[in-house]
Design an enzyme around this catalytic site. Structure first.
Site, PDB file in Angstrom:
ATOM      1  N   HIS A 188      -1.683  11.172   5.873  1.00  0.00           N
ATOM      2  CA  HIS A 188      -1.664  10.054   6.822  1.00  0.00           C
ATOM      3  C   HIS A 188      -1.033  10.478   8.149  1.00  0.00           C
ATOM      4  O   HIS A 188      -1.418   9.991   9.206  1.00  0.00           O
ATOM      5  CB  HIS A 188      -0.873   8.890   6.213  1.00  0.00           C
TER       6      HIS A 188
ATOM      7  N   HIS B 146       0.808  -1.224   0.000  1.00  0.00           N
ATOM      8  CA  HIS B 146       0.000   0.000   0.000  1.00  0.00           C
ATOM      9  C   HIS B 146       0.836   1.266   0.000  1.00  0.00           C
ATOM     10  O   HIS B 146       2.040   1.254   0.238  1.00  0.00           O
ATOM     11  CB  HIS B 146      -1.000  -0.019   1.157  1.00  0.00           C
TER      12      HIS B 146
HETATM   13 MN    MN Z   1       0.671   2.755   5.769  1.00  0.00          MN
END
Ligand code: MN
Length: 259
Positions: A79, A73
């Protein structure tokens, strides 16, 4: 001949090969595990809708669910809290030109086999550059550890003990060097995170996440087949799903290799 016609011919006659740098998404793939009091990423789950049967006689299809951070991923800047307020920081707003680039593969497989807590340092990268040339701007640096070969044994892949997880990753000075001096687009690993299993103890904690995402750069995790890439000369494609405000996404990572 145009550049793209030359590439198409090279792909057709196999003088350029395509290497799949992706693991298969399956319910058995090891998921990242945080401390029990924190929110957890869901593993990949699949539910059959129909398979040429009374639910749909002529077709087969599934519903699937997973975390944005499941399997091989991509990590977007949003994030991490250091990238929270950057422009174009999510999977739907990242420039598509950033989802590809030349790859520099740094072989740390021997060191990682000897020491699961191995840290890739700036000094190690400078020695790599002395051998292979300077890491170009806007390249992807991939840390080869051969950790992907452990994936069929989730206990070995995760490598937890009472202290936490023991997996190799980058040091603080390596990430500072790659982000600020070499201006790389991204950093990729074969392990379950871009940071070392014990990366929480570094300052700043989790330097790959903190420094990459704070500078608007990207991460790749759970990569496969890095041993099939040369140290330099490969070109990778790594486009995440266009999830609205996505913090990351499972993806297919492909490497083009000449010869
Ligand atoms: Mn990650």
């Amino acid at each position: 001949m145009s550049i793209l016609a030359t590439l198409a011919k090279a792909l057709a006659n196999r003088s350029v090969r395509v290497v799949d740098l992706t693991h298969t998404l399956s319910p058995n793939f090891p998921a990242i595990v945080l401390q029990t009091e924190l929110g957890q990423a869901a593993p990949f789950r699949v539910e059959e809708i129909s398979r040429y049967d009374e639910r749909g006689s002529g077709w087969y299809w599934n519903n699937f669910t997973c975390s944005e951070h499941t399997g091989t991923h991509f990590d977007a800047p949003v994030h991490w809290i250091s990238g929270r307020y950057l422009p174009n920081n999510a999977t739907d707003s990242i420039p598509v030109e950033d989802m590809m680039g030349p790859a520099c593969v740094v072989d740390c497989s021997k060191e990682s086999a000897e020491n699961a807590d191995f840290l890739l340092t700036k000094d190690f990268l400078l020695k790599w550059e002395a051998q292979h040339g300077q890491i170009p701007e806007r390249s992807w640096v991939l840390m080869r550890t051969d950790w992907s070969k452990k994936v069929s044994d989730p206990v070995a892949y995760q490598n937890f003990d009472e202290e936490g997880q023991h997996t190799p990753g980058p040091s603080v000075d390596a990430m500072q060097f790659l982000v600020y001096e070499r201006k790389v687009l991204g950093f990729g690993t074969e392990t379950i995170g871009t940071d070392a299993g014990q990366g929480f103890h570094l300052r700043p904690p989790h330097p790959a996440h903190d420094l990459l995402h704070g500078a608007g750069r990207y991460g790749l995790q759970c990569l496969n087949n890095l041993d099939q890439l040369p140290p330099t000369g490969a070109f990778i494609f790594c486009a995440p799903l266009k999830i609205e405000q996505g913090s990351g996404s499972p993806l297919r990572v492909l490497g083009l290799v000449e010869g």
